[in-house]
Design an enzyme around this catalytic site. Structure first.
Site, PDB file in Angstrom:
ATOM      1  N   ASN A   8      50.948 -60.637   0.181  1.00 22.05           N
ATOM      2  CA  ASN A   8      50.784 -61.454   1.381  1.00 22.05           C
ATOM      3  C   ASN A   8      49.820 -60.750   2.329  1.00 22.05           C
ATOM      4  OD1 ASN A   8      52.618 -63.299   0.434  1.00 22.05           O
ATOM      5  ND2 ASN A   8      54.327 -62.513   1.626  1.00 22.05           N
TER       6      ASN A   8
ATOM      7  N   PRO B 143      63.544 -59.696  -5.016  1.00 20.12           N
ATOM      8  CA  PRO B 143      64.796 -59.701  -4.259  1.00 20.12           C
ATOM      9  C   PRO B 143      64.566 -60.180  -2.833  1.00 20.12           C
ATOM     10  CG  PRO B 143      64.008 -57.453  -4.618  1.00 20.12           C
ATOM     11  CD  PRO B 143      63.176 -58.342  -5.480  1.00 20.12           C
TER      12      PRO B 143
ATOM     13  N   ILE C  83      65.405 -59.433   0.513  1.00 23.14           N
ATOM     14  CA  ILE C  83      65.961 -58.299   1.253  1.00 23.14           C
ATOM     15  C   ILE C  83      66.699 -58.771   2.498  1.00 23.14           C
ATOM     16  CG2 ILE C  83      65.429 -56.115   2.399  1.00 23.14           C
ATOM     17  CD1 ILE C  83      62.859 -56.033   0.659  1.00 23.14           C
TER      18      ILE C  83
ATOM     19  N   LYS D  36      69.090 -67.669   5.397  1.00 23.93           N
ATOM     20  CA  LYS D  36      69.152 -66.225   5.157  1.00 23.93           C
ATOM     21  C   LYS D  36      70.419 -65.598   5.727  1.00 23.93           C
ATOM     22  CE  LYS D  36      64.858 -66.066   3.526  1.00 23.93           C
ATOM     23  NZ  LYS D  36      64.492 -65.711   2.148  1.00 23.93           N
TER      24      LYS D  36
END
Length: 398
Positions: A208, A304, A306, A342
């Site tokens: 990114n 993953p 995070i 999230k």
């Protein structure tokens, strides 16, 4: 700057010990009183007279010096300071500290002190990368020992790599941060920053776009408020701030491990632009065009998450978890949904679409989204955004 803070400076036996003389001078310029302690090996590199002259203090050298014990016993000496600094912290000194050895004055003082301890590691690159040193460093960090450096570069032995003692201004900044009397004093914050690089082959990667500027500014602002910051950074173009513990990583999986290893923490600020996917079949050698027009097949796997993993921890979850959402359209809607998905406490949302100048620029315009509130801040410099966010974090943890 004037201060009544006292530093007990343990000088280890390495070539970087010559920097300790400049460190004494710089600390005294900042108003700190410095009491030097020399290991026997340190005396091979600097003399007690030079350290004493620069510190304008008696230098302590021998555990069994009857005069020193009569004037100020080693127990009292270890507790009279506000901060104990070990610079250079050699592999030997780190091993003694990690394993509880106390067979000379320096190691005994470090065992007997009830004050915070800051180490500036310095050693050959192979020694720094040795599994024993990595274990010792991990043990010291679990014990709450603060670290600054080491840096990467050429060494006196002719090798190149990590292991050089941090430069004196870095150590001074770390000392000031360790003794900062701000609203975040005693708090530990994990900050992630920069991009992650996911290899395609040894010379190519996916990533990114992120300079790391906002993450660095946030870490700097938290340190200014007195926080102890573990700064987990990908390969950013903007370097880390002074006064933080830097953990450099490359991939998302490495970042995940570094974050989990850094816990527990009072807060986590996840400003890194982590790649969502990695190449599962990354090549171990450079892919070459063969002129046939056949394109390589890349198999992608999810990295993953995070932020979600830390937010969902049942044990060791930070009191406050802050995520970031860089969006190109429907910014508030997407960021609000991301916060709920999230499970984090706050999301800092910004518009990085083409034409905003946010990505890689010096300014930012963000909306702070919580469970029940949303607040848009005017466009301002990234340092100002960081200061405002750091103050909000300190208020939330109060």
């Amino acid at each position: 700057m004037s201060t009544d803070k006292r530093i007990l400076l343990v000088i280890g036996g390495g070539i970087a010990a010559f920097k300790s003389l400049d460190l004494i001078r710089r600390l005294r310029e900042r108003g700190f009183a410095v009491t030097p302690v020399l290991t026997p090996a340190a005396e091979q590199f600097v003399t007690p007279l030079s350290a004493s002259a620069l510190a304008a203090q008696k230098v302590y050298r021998d555990l069994f010096d009857l005069t020193d014990e009569a004037e100020m016993g080693h127990i009292e000496l270890s507790r009279a300071a506000d901060l104990v600094v070990v610079a250079p912290a050699t592999a030997d000194l780190m091993a003694k500290m990690a394993n509880g050895h106390a067979n000379d004055l320096a190691s005994t003082l470090l065992m007997a002190t009830d004050k915070p301890v800051l180490i500036a590691p310095s050693m050959n690159v192979r020694m720094w990368e040795h599994p024993a040193t990595r274990r010792n460093l991990a043990a010291l960090q679990r014990d709450g020992i603060l670290t600054v450096g080491p840096d990467e570069g050429p060494m006196a032995c002719g090798e190149y790599g990590p292991g050089r003692m941090a430069e004196v201004p870095q150590i001074v900044a770390a000392v000031e941060a360790a003794l900062a009397d701000g609203p975040m004093t005693g708090r530990h914050v994990v900050v992630t920053s920069g991009p992650t690089h996911e290899p395609i082959d040894p010379v190519r990667y996916i990533a990114n776009r992120s300079s790391g500027a906002q993450g660095t500014a946030i870490a700097r602002a938290l340190v200014a408020l007195g926080a102890r910051v573990t700064f987990v950074t990908g390969p950013a173009s903007v370097g880390p701030p002074q006064g933080v513990e830097v953990v450099a990583v490359e991939t998302a999986r490495q970042m995940r491990e570094a974050v989990l290893d850094a816990l527990p923490a009072d807060a986590g600020v996840f400003a890194a632009a982590v790649a969502d996917w990695r190449v599962e079949n990354a090549a171990d050698r450079k892919m070459k065009k063969d002129g046939s027009g056949t394109l390589p097949t890349l198999d992608f796997a999810e990295n993953p998450d995070i932020l979600a993993e830390v937010s969902a921890l049942s044990k060791g979850r930070p009191q406050l978890v802050v995520g970031f959402a860089a969006e190109t359209h429907d910014v508030i809607a997407h960021a609000t949904a991301k916060r709920a998905r999230k499970g984090c406490d706050w999301i800092v949302a910004n518009d990085v679409s083409e034409g905003t100048g946010i990505m890689g620029g010096s300014e930012n315009e963000v909306t702070l989204i919580g469970a029940e509130t949303s607040e848009t801040w005017p466009r301002m410099g990234k340092d100002e955004v960081a200061r405002k966010l750091a103050l909000r974090i300190s208020e939330a943890l109060a």
